[in-house]
Motif scaffolding. Structure first.
Motif, PDB file in Angstrom:
ATOM      1  N   ASN A  28      29.718   0.842 -32.353  1.00 65.41           N
ATOM      2  CA  ASN A  28      29.683   1.190 -33.858  1.00 65.41           C
ATOM      3  C   ASN A  28      29.162   0.086 -34.837  1.00 65.41           C
ATOM      4  OD1 ASN A  28      31.253   3.495 -33.424  1.00 65.41           O
ATOM      5  ND2 ASN A  28      33.065   2.665 -33.854  1.00 65.41           N
ATOM      6  N   PHE A  29      29.107  -1.166 -34.564  1.00 63.52           N
ATOM      7  CA  PHE A  29      28.622  -2.044 -35.244  1.00 63.52           C
ATOM      8  C   PHE A  29      27.059  -1.751 -35.170  1.00 63.52           C
ATOM      9  CE2 PHE A  29      27.786  -5.854 -37.412  1.00 63.52           C
ATOM     10  CZ  PHE A  29      26.956  -6.697 -36.879  1.00 63.52           C
ATOM     11  N   ARG A  30      26.552  -1.836 -33.812  1.00 61.52           N
ATOM     12  CA  ARG A  30      25.179  -1.533 -33.476  1.00 61.52           C
ATOM     13  C   ARG A  30      24.586  -0.251 -34.220  1.00 61.52           C
ATOM     14  NH1 ARG A  30      25.157  -3.067 -27.202  1.00 61.52           N
ATOM     15  NH2 ARG A  30      25.878  -5.171 -27.387  1.00 61.52           N
ATOM     16  N   ASP A  31      25.212   0.653 -34.342  1.00 60.60           N
ATOM     17  CA  ASP A  31      24.849   2.027 -34.710  1.00 60.60           C
ATOM     18  C   ASP A  31      24.676   1.922 -36.238  1.00 60.60           C
ATOM     19  OD1 ASP A  31      25.011   3.346 -32.330  1.00 60.60           O
ATOM     20  OD2 ASP A  31      26.991   4.567 -33.016  1.00 60.60           O
ATOM     21  N   ARG A  32      25.340   1.036 -37.013  1.00 61.66           N
ATOM     22  CA  ARG A  32      25.220   0.994 -38.374  1.00 61.66           C
ATOM     23  C   ARG A  32      23.924   0.071 -38.695  1.00 61.66           C
ATOM     24  NH1 ARG A  32      30.734  -1.138 -38.842  1.00 61.66           N
ATOM     25  NH2 ARG A  32      31.855   0.735 -38.452  1.00 61.66           N
ATOM     26  N   GLU A  33      23.648  -0.766 -37.657  1.00 66.92           N
ATOM     27  CA  GLU A  33      22.452  -1.632 -37.815  1.00 66.92           C
ATOM     28  C   GLU A  33      21.180  -0.773 -37.673  1.00 66.92           C
ATOM     29  OE1 GLU A  33      22.348  -4.718 -39.303  1.00 66.92           O
ATOM     30  OE2 GLU A  33      24.449  -4.369 -39.522  1.00 66.92           O
ATOM     31  N   GLU A  37      16.560   3.584 -40.201  1.00 68.93           N
ATOM     32  CA  GLU A  37      15.170   4.085 -40.470  1.00 68.93           C
ATOM     33  C   GLU A  37      15.170   5.685 -40.227  1.00 68.93           C
ATOM     34  OE1 GLU A  37      11.285   3.813 -37.611  1.00 68.93           O
ATOM     35  OE2 GLU A  37      12.692   2.073 -37.610  1.00 68.93           O
ATOM     36  N   GLY A  38      16.182   5.972 -39.433  1.00 68.14           N
ATOM     37  CA  GLY A  38      16.252   7.543 -39.261  1.00 68.14           C
ATOM     38  C   GLY A  38      16.519   8.176 -40.275  1.00 68.14           C
ATOM     39  N   GLU A  39      17.748   7.690 -40.942  1.00 71.51           N
ATOM     40  CA  GLU A  39      18.006   8.100 -42.297  1.00 71.51           C
ATOM     41  C   GLU A  39      17.043   8.203 -43.293  1.00 71.51           C
ATOM     42  OE1 GLU A  39      22.688   7.265 -42.849  1.00 71.51           O
ATOM     43  OE2 GLU A  39      21.804   5.404 -42.449  1.00 71.51           O
ATOM     44  N   PHE A  53      13.475  10.104 -33.471  1.00 68.58           N
ATOM     45  CA  PHE A  53      14.092   8.805 -33.536  1.00 68.58           C
ATOM     46  C   PHE A  53      15.440   9.021 -33.128  1.00 68.58           C
ATOM     47  CE2 PHE A  53      16.588   5.816 -36.191  1.00 68.58           C
ATOM     48  CZ  PHE A  53      16.014   4.753 -35.954  1.00 68.58           C
ATOM     49  N   PHE A  54      16.102   9.854 -33.582  1.00 69.34           N
ATOM     50  CA  PHE A  54      17.656   9.878 -32.965  1.00 69.34           C
ATOM     51  C   PHE A  54      17.731  10.152 -31.611  1.00 69.34           C
ATOM     52  CE2 PHE A  54      18.355  10.860 -37.556  1.00 69.34           C
ATOM     53  CZ  PHE A  54      18.912   9.788 -38.116  1.00 69.34           C
ATOM     54  N   THR A  55      16.671  10.880 -31.131  1.00 66.63           N
ATOM     55  CA  THR A  55      16.928  11.214 -29.512  1.00 66.63           C
ATOM     56  C   THR A  55      16.730   9.803 -28.865  1.00 66.63           C
ATOM     57  OG1 THR A  55      15.961  13.599 -29.996  1.00 66.63           O
ATOM     58  CG2 THR A  55      15.743  12.588 -27.519  1.00 66.63           C
ATOM     59  N   GLU A  56      15.618   8.859 -29.295  1.00 71.05           N
ATOM     60  CA  GLU A  56      15.479   7.732 -28.644  1.00 71.05           C
ATOM     61  C   GLU A  56      16.757   6.825 -28.921  1.00 71.05           C
ATOM     62  OE1 GLU A  56      13.283   6.484 -26.869  1.00 71.05           O
ATOM     63  OE2 GLU A  56      12.367   8.271 -26.670  1.00 71.05           O
ATOM     64  N   TYR A  68      24.130  11.462 -33.340  1.00 71.44           N
ATOM     65  CA  TYR A  68      24.305  13.122 -33.175  1.00 71.44           C
ATOM     66  C   TYR A  68      24.231  13.719 -34.428  1.00 71.44           C
ATOM     67  CZ  TYR A  68      24.996  12.960 -27.937  1.00 71.44           C
ATOM     68  OH  TYR A  68      24.609  12.739 -26.655  1.00 71.44           O
ATOM     69  N   LEU A  69      25.399  13.129 -35.577  1.00 66.39           N
ATOM     70  CA  LEU A  69      25.418  14.049 -36.718  1.00 66.39           C
ATOM     71  C   LEU A  69      24.092  14.057 -37.395  1.00 66.39           C
ATOM     72  CD1 LEU A  69      27.949  14.749 -39.211  1.00 66.39           C
ATOM     73  CD2 LEU A  69      26.589  12.781 -39.820  1.00 66.39           C
ATOM     74  N   LEU A  70      23.202  12.872 -37.481  1.00 70.94           N
ATOM     75  CA  LEU A  70      21.901  12.890 -38.171  1.00 70.94           C
ATOM     76  C   LEU A  70      20.962  13.726 -37.438  1.00 70.94           C
ATOM     77  CD1 LEU A  70      21.983   9.320 -39.174  1.00 70.94           C
ATOM     78  CD2 LEU A  70      22.623  11.100 -40.728  1.00 70.94           C
TER      79      LEU A  70
END
Length: 183
Positions: A28-33, A37-39, A53-56, A68-70
């Protein structure tokens, strides 16, 4: 005998629980960081780039509900409805407390003309937002209109108007002509 068995397995179980908790927190911590760029790509309406980007990112973080949401948002905007549905269901399976996920799932189902299921998803989203999100109310009203609950749809549109949703006001002013023509 049972006590001896319990004393043998208890440290093992507690250790496994601790490492599972630690792994979840680190992901979760890494996800936020890493997803910013994808957002930004989504905000700039570069949906194909955002999807890539999100697939990678999902290769490195396969349990990321937010990724997955994005990616589901990107697929929805690219009109890849079945891919968007898969992604949003994955997101919900990892974190079912995000109201926005139910809105996206409802939109996908609405586009697939599964209005009953879309209504249920918008209803779940409304529960999470405590009837304070005008977008949820508008979409739920649209789904209700499509399944024949006209009076309840009008109530949802009026609530959305009170919360400041201009699209709902337009739908009410045109007496649903907008919905009849668009969908």
């Amino acid at each position: 005998m049972e006590w001896l068995l319990l004393l043998f397995f208890l440290p093992f179980v507690l250790t496994m629980m601790f490492f599972n908790w630690l792994e979840e927190k680190l992901f979760n911590f890494r996800d936020r960081e890493k997803l910013g760029e994808g957002e930004q790509l989504l905000l700039e309406k570069k949906y194909a780039d955002a999807q890539t980007f999100f697939t990678e990112k999902l290769k490195y973080f396969p349990k990321s509900a937010k990724a997955y949401l994005l990616r589901s948002k990107a697929n929805l905007m690219l009109q890849n409805y079945f891919s968007a549905l898969y992604d949003i269901e994955q997101s919900i399976s990892f974190d079912n407390t995000v109201g926005e996920a139910y809105i996206i799932k409802g939109k996908v189902l609405y586009q697939l003309k599964e209005y009953d299921k879309a209504f249920l998803e918008f209803d779940k989203a409304d529960w999470y937002f405590r009837s304070e999100n005008p977008e949820t109310l508008r979409w739920r009203g649209m789904a209700r209109y499509c399944i024949g609950q006209i009076d309840n749809a009008i109530i949802d549109f009026n609530r959305a108007v009170i919360l400041g949703d201009e699209d709902s006001a337009f739908i009410l002013k045109t007496k649903f002509e907008y919905l009849k023509n668009k969908y």
